[in-house]
Design a protein around this motif. Sequence first.
Motif: not given
Length: 179
Positions: A85-87, A81-83, A97-99
Motif C-alpha cells: 500500500a505504501m507507494p 500488505a503495508n509495503e 490507517t491500521l486496523s
Amino acid sequence: MASFFGSHFVFVCLAAIAIAATAPLQPYYIITNAETPSLNRAGLTPVGQARAESCIPPIFSQLNIGFILSCSANSLGCAAANETAMPLAQALGLNITLSTTGSVKSKVNAFLKASATNQSALVVWNASEMEDLFDDADVNDDGIDDDSLAIHPDVILTVVNGKRTGQTSMNCTGVDGEA
Ligand SMILES: *[C@@H]1O[C@H](CO)[C@@H](O)[C@H](O)[C@H]1NC(C)=O
Ligand SMILES: *[C@@H]1O[C@H](CO)[C@@H](O)[C@H](O)[C@H]1NC(C)=O
Ligand SMILES: *[C@@H]1O[C@H](CO)[C@@H](O)[C@H](O)[C@H]1NC(C)=O
Ligand SMILES: *[C@@H]1O[C@H](CO)[C@@H](O)[C@H](O)[C@H]1NC(C)=O
Ligand SMILES: *[C@@H]1O[C@H](CO)[C@@H](O)[C@H](O)[C@H]1NC(C)=O
C-alpha cells in the motif's frame, strides 16, 4: 388549509431524511498484499514490488481514494500488505490507517459517510486472512474463492453497502502474468 400544508411539510421533511439515510455509500475496494517470497521470507518479490510501485498507484489514483486501511501488525503478519500500500499512499499523500480485525467495517464506513467529496476507500489486507476480513467487514463472500485470492494478488473486489458488486483484475501487463 394550514394543517394541510403543515402535514405536507412534515411529509417532505421525512422523505428527505429517508433519502439521506439510505443514500448509497461510495464503493470501496479490497486487495491483498502483492506477491511475497516463500516460507514467510520478508518483503515482496520483484513482481510484488512492481505491482506495488507501478501497477497499483495508477489504478487507484483514478478512483478517488481518500482512505487506505491495512491490517495491524499486532494481530497479523502485515508487513507485506503495508509495503503493497505504501507507494500508493505516498502518491496520494495519505497515511495508511491500521486496523485489527473487528473494526474494518466501522472504520471504512465512518470514512465514507464523513467524506464531503464522496471519496472512496481501499483496504489492503493479508492474503491469508481474507475470510476473516469478509466476516469482519460484513461483506457477502458468496462466489469468492479465498484460496484463489491468496494466489492471485491482481484481483480487486468492489464493495457497495456491504455487498460485493464487482471483481476485476488489475490488468497490469507483465505483472499479472500472461493472460
Ligand atoms: C499473514 O498473516 C499470517 C498470520 O495469520 C502470517 O503468518 C503471514 O506471514 C502473513 N502473510 C503476509 C504476506 O504478511
Ligand atoms: C510500512 O512501510 C513503511 C515503508 O517501508 C515503514 O516506514 C512503516 O514503518 C511500515 N509500517 C508498518 C505498520 O509496518
Ligand atoms: C500523516 O501522519 C502524520 C504524522 O502523524 C501527520 O503529521 C500528517 O498530517 C498525516 N497526514 C495526513 C494526510 O493525514
Ligand atoms: C455526493 O453524493 C451525493 C449522493 O450521491 C450527492 O448528492 C452529492 O452531490 C455528492 N457530492 C459531491 C461533492 O460530489
Ligand atoms: C481489466 O480488464 C477487464 C476486461 O477488459 C475490464 O472489464 C476491467 O475493468 C479492467 N480492470 C481495471 C482495473 O481496469
